[in-house]
Design a protein around this motif. Sequence first.
Motif, short mmCIF file in Angstrom:
data_model
loop_
_atom_site.label_atom_id
_atom_site.label_comp_id
_atom_site.label_asym_id
_atom_site.label_seq_id
_atom_site.Cartn_x
_atom_site.Cartn_y
_atom_site.Cartn_z
N VAL A 105 0.88 -1.11 0.03
CA VAL A 105 -0.06 -0.08 0.07
C VAL A 105 1.04 1.29 0.10
O VAL A 105 1.99 1.29 0.88
N LYS A 106 0.42 2.14 -0.89
CA LYS A 106 1.25 3.38 -0.76
C LYS A 106 -0.01 4.51 -0.51
O LYS A 106 -0.86 4.60 -1.27
N ALA A 107 0.32 5.40 0.51
CA ALA A 107 -0.56 6.42 0.66
C ALA A 107 -0.03 7.76 0.36
O ALA A 107 1.07 8.28 0.90
N PRO A 108 -0.60 8.56 -0.50
CA PRO A 108 -0.10 9.87 -0.66
C PRO A 108 -0.16 10.92 0.44
O PRO A 108 -0.89 10.78 1.40
N LYS A 109 0.76 11.79 0.24
CA LYS A 109 0.98 12.71 1.21
C LYS A 109 0.57 14.13 1.13
O LYS A 109 0.70 14.45 0.10
N PRO A 110 -0.20 14.59 2.16
CA PRO A 110 -0.86 16.02 1.71
C PRO A 110 0.24 16.97 1.77
O PRO A 110 1.23 16.67 2.48
N THR A 111 0.07 18.40 1.33
CA THR A 111 1.04 19.20 1.48
C THR A 111 0.85 19.87 2.77
O THR A 111 -0.41 19.79 3.50
N PRO B 68 -7.60 8.49 0.53
CA PRO B 68 -7.28 7.52 -0.57
C PRO B 68 -6.14 6.95 -0.66
O PRO B 68 -4.95 7.59 -0.17
N LYS B 69 -5.77 5.70 -1.16
CA LYS B 69 -4.57 4.83 -1.13
C LYS B 69 -4.41 4.17 -2.43
O LYS B 69 -5.66 3.70 -3.08
N TYR B 70 -3.21 3.86 -3.03
CA TYR B 70 -3.14 2.99 -4.07
C TYR B 70 -2.57 1.60 -3.46
O TYR B 70 -1.77 1.83 -2.48
N LYS B 71 -2.97 0.55 -4.17
CA LYS B 71 -2.36 -0.63 -3.69
C LYS B 71 -2.06 -1.72 -4.54
O LYS B 71 -2.76 -1.58 -5.86
N ILE B 72 -1.10 -2.74 -4.44
CA ILE B 72 -1.00 -3.86 -5.56
C ILE B 72 -1.17 -4.98 -4.63
O ILE B 72 -1.05 -5.10 -3.35
N LEU B 73 -1.84 -5.85 -5.27
CA LEU B 73 -2.28 -7.39 -4.44
C LEU B 73 -1.71 -8.64 -5.39
O LEU B 73 -1.37 -8.61 -6.52
N SER C 82 -3.86 15.86 -3.65
CA SER C 82 -3.75 16.70 -4.82
C SER C 82 -3.70 15.19 -5.80
O SER C 82 -3.22 14.14 -5.47
N GLN C 83 -4.25 15.48 -6.96
CA GLN C 83 -4.11 14.60 -7.94
C GLN C 83 -2.70 14.07 -8.43
O GLN C 83 -2.18 13.00 -8.80
N GLN C 84 -1.84 15.23 -8.38
CA GLN C 84 -0.29 15.00 -8.50
C GLN C 84 -0.03 14.17 -7.48
O GLN C 84 0.92 13.33 -7.76
N ALA C 85 -0.22 14.25 -5.98
CA ALA C 85 0.32 13.18 -5.28
C ALA C 85 -0.35 11.80 -5.53
O ALA C 85 0.46 10.87 -5.12
N LEU C 86 -1.36 11.66 -5.83
CA LEU C 86 -1.94 10.40 -6.21
C LEU C 86 -1.56 9.75 -7.56
O LEU C 86 -1.00 8.59 -7.49
N ASP C 87 -0.96 10.51 -8.36
CA ASP C 87 -0.37 10.08 -9.71
C ASP C 87 1.12 9.55 -9.37
O ASP C 87 1.65 8.51 -9.88
N GLU C 88 1.77 10.15 -8.36
CA GLU C 88 2.75 9.75 -7.85
C GLU C 88 3.30 8.57 -7.26
O GLU C 88 4.19 7.67 -7.53
#
Length: 483
Positions: free
Chosen positions: A214-220, A414-419, A324-330
């Motif tokens: 899991v990767k959680a994007p960080k807010p500014t 929101p977070k992104y994950k791979i399974l 931000s969408q940029q943080a999610l994309d990263e």
Amino acid sequence: MGKMNKFAIILGCLFLTGMSFAQETGQATESEDESIAPALEAEAVVEKDSAKPFKKIKVDGIAAVVGDYVILESDIEKTLIDLKSQGVSTADVTRCGLLGKLMEDRLYAHQAVQDSLLVSDDEIAATTDRQIQSFVQQTGSMEKLLKFYKKEDEASLREDINKINKLRMLSEKMQSSIVEEIEITPEEVRQFFNKIPEDERPVFGAEMEIAQIVKAPKPTEEEIQNVIDKLNEIKADVEDNDASFSVKAILYSQDPGSKSKGGFYSITKDTGFDKTFKDVAFSLREGEVSEPFETQFGYHIIYIEKIRGQELDLRHILIQPKISQQALDEVKTELDTIRKHIMEGKYTFAQAALNFSDEKETKFDGGLLRNPTNFDSRFELTKMDPTLYNQVRNLKDDEISYPILEEDPRGGGPKYKILKVTNRYDEHVADFAKDYIKIQQLAKTEKQYKAIKKWMDEHIDDTYISVNDSNRDCDFANNWIKD
């Protein structure tokens, strides 16, 4: 899902004597001596006690007496109404089955009093408070709640619910005391398994083990400060202008578990909440509002509504900084790279989870997910959360999913994950070595059931019990009709 055999039926009926009383009732009835019949037990009880179907009878007489408790005919009818209101199928539920269940409840409660296993008035009142608050939320107002239950005032409703809760809590304490010291040895597990005929051994469904990174994007920093400023503004409005914390929570909180309830929770130090959250809550005085603080879910403020010894009634507001969408994309790009490197053999999935995953609960165990129902690593396919199942059902062996965007159902951002599916287990007849944990639990359950049954037989003999003539032809599972 596998064959159904006699063993499975027997195991499915274990604890019909009432081991599952932990749920709080969602219904209150009007009789002088109220009862709660949890949905699963009420469905299963027909396997034990059966004779009379429901029919029109006089509903104001005494159906049975157990110790100091009287069961009215109307209690049986109202229990049936409660079950229907909970959505339980009552097609096969009998009057005798429900009466037998109500008698069991009262025998437990009666003996709890004899054994001085008491519950305090504060405990009962606290439970009733929580239920009434929940009921009011569901119906819309206290007036609508009183009309629904045909009560003239809140005091009479509270009195009835207190009776229900006292009976239930006494029953729970008695049942827990019967089985709390029961343990199961490996030899007992082996004997339990070996006595099951081979053609009657349980069939366990297809299962899988799943790991994730899991990767959680960080807010500014600016977004974090905006949230803190907003929480401080709410805190000042509550403290300086007597604004309602409950209303503020409904308007601004992003916690899906409490927003609709005005941010309300009742917790103890043993409640499974975030440690930081509990540390802050138990450092506050009654009526105090905390400073904004951070947990894994976002930023909070807490208001302490009531302190009852080691239990707190509190309200809180959770706000998450915008991502931000940029943080999610990263983070999505980072997970794509991690996935590519695993497939190229630069490191294993477990090594990547340890080094790169932001989820502390799983990263130190190779990213392995735990089943929330029993904390085992295996998930039975037919019982999996549908969302998780759909995310992994098409994954082949050694295949890793592409990054999946997911909102945290607990209220985090929101977070992104791979399974990855790390192991698969086909549907199979129980195997002692492979399924030891499941077999151990079945063996312990049977041992607890026997202890409950033995206790029930002994205390029926020692307790004053009377069954009305109109109910004496019931084919009870327990020997309520004494010679």
